[in-house]
Design a protein around this motif. Structure first.
Motif, mmCIF file in Angstrom:
data_model
loop_
_atom_site.group_PDB
_atom_site.id
_atom_site.type_symbol
_atom_site.label_atom_id
_atom_site.label_comp_id
_atom_site.label_asym_id
_atom_site.label_seq_id
_atom_site.Cartn_x
_atom_site.Cartn_y
_atom_site.Cartn_z
ATOM 1 N N ALA A 179 2.624 1.544 -10.774
ATOM 2 C CA ALA A 179 1.685 1.406 -9.663
ATOM 3 C C ALA A 179 0.473 0.580 -10.069
ATOM 4 O O ALA A 179 -0.021 -0.265 -9.308
ATOM 5 N N GLN A 180 -0.031 0.804 -11.279
ATOM 6 C CA GLN A 180 -1.205 0.067 -11.757
ATOM 7 C C GLN A 180 -0.944 -1.436 -11.770
ATOM 8 O O GLN A 180 -1.815 -2.239 -11.418
ATOM 9 N N ILE A 181 0.256 -1.832 -12.181
ATOM 10 C CA ILE A 181 0.597 -3.251 -12.253
ATOM 11 C C ILE A 181 0.558 -3.889 -10.864
ATOM 12 O O ILE A 181 0.366 -5.107 -10.733
ATOM 13 N N ASN A 182 0.699 -3.092 -9.821
ATOM 14 C CA ASN A 182 0.694 -3.615 -8.457
ATOM 15 C C ASN A 182 -0.702 -3.788 -7.867
ATOM 16 O O ASN A 182 -0.828 -4.356 -6.774
ATOM 17 N N PHE A 183 -1.728 -3.304 -8.530
ATOM 18 C CA PHE A 183 -3.064 -3.399 -7.934
ATOM 19 C C PHE A 183 -3.524 -4.837 -7.708
ATOM 20 O O PHE A 183 -4.163 -5.127 -6.692
ATOM 21 N N PRO A 184 -3.253 -5.786 -8.621
ATOM 22 C CA PRO A 184 -3.618 -7.165 -8.286
ATOM 23 C C PRO A 184 -2.977 -7.654 -6.997
ATOM 24 O O PRO A 184 -3.592 -8.430 -6.245
ATOM 25 N N TYR A 212 0.800 -1.225 0.000
ATOM 26 C CA TYR A 212 0.000 0.000 0.000
ATOM 27 C C TYR A 212 0.837 1.281 0.000
ATOM 28 O O TYR A 212 0.675 2.131 -0.895
ATOM 29 N N LEU A 213 1.719 1.451 0.970
ATOM 30 C CA LEU A 213 2.465 2.703 1.072
ATOM 31 C C LEU A 213 3.402 2.927 -0.115
ATOM 32 O O LEU A 213 3.408 4.029 -0.690
ATOM 33 N N PRO A 214 4.222 1.937 -0.528
ATOM 34 C CA PRO A 214 5.091 2.190 -1.688
ATOM 35 C C PRO A 214 4.320 2.573 -2.946
ATOM 36 O O PRO A 214 4.753 3.446 -3.708
ATOM 37 N N ILE A 215 3.164 1.947 -3.145
ATOM 38 C CA ILE A 215 2.399 2.236 -4.359
ATOM 39 C C ILE A 215 1.754 3.615 -4.280
ATOM 40 O O ILE A 215 1.678 4.345 -5.274
ATOM 41 N N ALA A 216 1.299 4.014 -3.096
ATOM 42 C CA ALA A 216 0.746 5.366 -2.941
ATOM 43 C C ALA A 216 1.809 6.417 -3.238
ATOM 44 O O ALA A 216 1.539 7.432 -3.899
ATOM 45 N N VAL A 217 3.037 6.188 -2.756
ATOM 46 C CA VAL A 217 4.130 7.131 -3.023
ATOM 47 C C VAL A 217 4.439 7.175 -4.517
ATOM 48 O O VAL A 217 4.678 8.256 -5.079
ATOM 49 N N MET A 218 4.435 6.018 -5.184
ATOM 50 C CA MET A 218 4.674 5.991 -6.632
ATOM 51 C C MET A 218 3.637 6.827 -7.373
ATOM 52 O O MET A 218 3.970 7.569 -8.308
ATOM 53 N N MET A 219 2.374 6.714 -6.964
ATOM 54 C CA MET A 219 1.325 7.459 -7.664
ATOM 55 C C MET A 219 1.453 8.959 -7.431
ATOM 56 O O MET A 219 1.202 9.753 -8.344
ATOM 57 N N LEU A 220 1.841 9.366 -6.226
ATOM 58 C CA LEU A 220 2.057 10.798 -5.981
ATOM 59 C C LEU A 220 3.199 11.321 -6.861
ATOM 60 O O LEU A 220 3.092 12.404 -7.449
ATOM 61 N N ALA A 221 4.290 10.562 -6.932
ATOM 62 C CA ALA A 221 5.398 10.962 -7.816
ATOM 63 C C ALA A 221 4.934 10.989 -9.269
ATOM 64 O O ALA A 221 5.298 11.889 -10.040
ATOM 65 N N GLY A 222 4.106 10.010 -9.638
ATOM 66 C CA GLY A 222 3.598 9.965 -11.007
ATOM 67 C C GLY A 222 2.770 11.179 -11.362
ATOM 68 O O GLY A 222 2.806 11.652 -12.508
ATOM 69 N N SER A 223 2.009 11.697 -10.398
ATOM 70 C CA SER A 223 1.201 12.887 -10.685
ATOM 71 C C SER A 223 2.084 14.068 -11.081
ATOM 72 O O SER A 223 1.712 14.877 -11.941
ATOM 73 N N LEU A 224 3.276 14.159 -10.484
ATOM 74 C CA LEU A 224 4.197 15.244 -10.832
ATOM 75 C C LEU A 224 4.714 15.085 -12.261
ATOM 76 O O LEU A 224 4.805 16.061 -13.012
#
Length: 403
Positions: free
Chosen positions: A319-324, A278-290
């Motif tokens: 991050a998307q690949i990690n959702f499963p 959860y936490l690593p993927i949330a951080v990836m998505m925040l970085a991705g937004s930038l």
């Protein structure tokens, strides 16, 4: 019990191949669309309906076959789904009207959509608890890899006509079917204690026992992320051409995003094995937004544009690949197929909405800086939803320990 490493390696390799076929099929139709439009005399609206037929079939397949895999076993549903996909894809090659082709694509979508919850669950249940999330992510890297490899294969076959492309895809589905037959079963309802059998229907049972709000957060995050990734894949080539790029260079935009996604998923595996998904993927998505917002900024060269697209893919598609992996963490075996199937269906809705919303924003002639600032919002929303799901999971785990 420690999983047999040889069996696990075989399961991951075979499941990787199966997921590759799904990724290949997704990109294949966009390649053959111009040829289909020419031969069957179709306009843009009909081509859009052809895309939608496959997507809606996948939604129905995931939401129906996922629960069935919880009741009948993973392997029977996976084999049946891939058999349907193979037969209907071969049927597409012989279609002579738009109605026939759309119907066959819808039925093929049911098969491919139904295969995903089963193959995700199979991989998860052969892996040990400590490395389950990373193992599922490693397997699911096959999806963008299939898009890249399948795109090259389709491009090489286009000279033979669109029917030949569907024949090749049908053969790929048969290869996936052979792989499914070689995977050992991982779960049958009768092997689980009666006390673990969920109560309620296929929607209520996955969301019971405190999973409702974490599941809603994960589904929301997946919807937002697929909305963004499909919008980027669909419209990034148009943006590059508008900036003076050639159609050949624009075609590489999707490759840059997918290669970035593969890199991001590989880099994330050690982190999610250590800290959870959860936490690593949330951080990836925040970085991705930038990085998504940065796509709209002035660039000194096309190389810089592709570099930013690669980094956006690394963070967002990685991050998307990690959702499963997060879904197999949330849902226990008795409801894993149903819970994952609902998630895949919600994600497909995002993949339908993304290109439509992206098209509306491009048509509005917004400045590119504002356009990509708006495009970054779904990544932020997905990050917050994922963080919330992880927080609720940790809170529930602490409460269970203290009880």
């Amino acid at each position: 019990m420690t999983p047999d490493r040889n069996i696990l390696a075989r399961v991951v390799a075979l499941s990787f191949l199966i997921v590759m076929v799904d990724g290949y099929d997704t990109l294949m139709v966009s390649f053959v669309a111009p040829l289909v439009a020419h031969d069957l005399h179709l306009g843009p609206t009909s081509i859009g309906q052809l895309f939608a037929a496959g997507y809606f079939g996948a939604i129905l397949g995931a939401v129906s076959m996922g629960p069935l895999s919880d009741r009948l076993g993973r392997k029977p549903m996976l084999v049946g789904a891939l058999l349907v996909a193979a037969l209907m894809t071969f049927a597409c090659s012989g279609a002579s009207t738009f109605g026939q082709l759309a119907a066959f694509r819808f039925l093929a979508g049911i098969g491919l959509g139904g295969a995903l919850p089963a193959v995700i669950s199979l991989t998860a249940e052969h892996a040990g608890p400590q490395r389950r999330s990373g193992t599922v992510t490693l397997m699911y890297i096959g999806y963008p890899m299939g898009a890249v490899v399948g795109g090259a294969l389709t491009a090489a076959l286009l000279h033979a006509g669109w029917s030949a492309v569907f024949v090749a895809a049908g053969v790929a589905c048969l290869v996936a079917l052979a792989a499914a037959l070689a995977i050992p079963e991982s779960y049958r309802r009768g092997s689980v204690a009666a006390s673990a059998t969920p109560k309620g229907n296929f929607i209520a049972a996955p969301l019971a026992e405190g999973r409702l709000w974490p599941a809603i957060c994960l589904y929301l995050g997946l919807f937002c992320l697929l909305l963004l990734t499909y919008a980027l894949v669909s419209w990034a080539p148009t943006i590059i051409v508008a900036r003076g790029g050639t159609p050949q260079s624009a075609a590489l935009a999707g490759v840059a995003l997918n290669l970035g996604g593969i890199s991001g998923a590989l880099l994330s595996i050690p982190l999610i094995n250590r800290f959870g998904p959860y936490l690593p993927i949330a951080v990836m998505m925040l970085a991705g937004s930038l990085f998504v917002a940065l796509i709209g900024a002035p660039m000194p060269s096309q190389a810089a544009v592709f570099g930013v697209l690669y980094m956006a893919g690394l963070c967002v598609m990685g991050a998307q690949i990690n959702f499963p992996a997060m879904m197999v963490d949330l849902f226990p075996p008795p409801v894993r197929g149903a819970g994952s199937g609902i998630g895949m269906s919600v994600g497909r809705l995002g993949s339908i909405a993304g290109p439509l919303i992206g098209g509306a924003l491009v048509a509005a002639s917004l400045p590119e800086s504002r356009l990509f600032l708006l495009a970054a919002i779904p990544a932020v929303a997905a990050a917050l939803a994922t963080f919330a799901a992880g927080w609720m999971r940790r809170t529930r785990a602490r409460e269970a320990v203290s009880a």
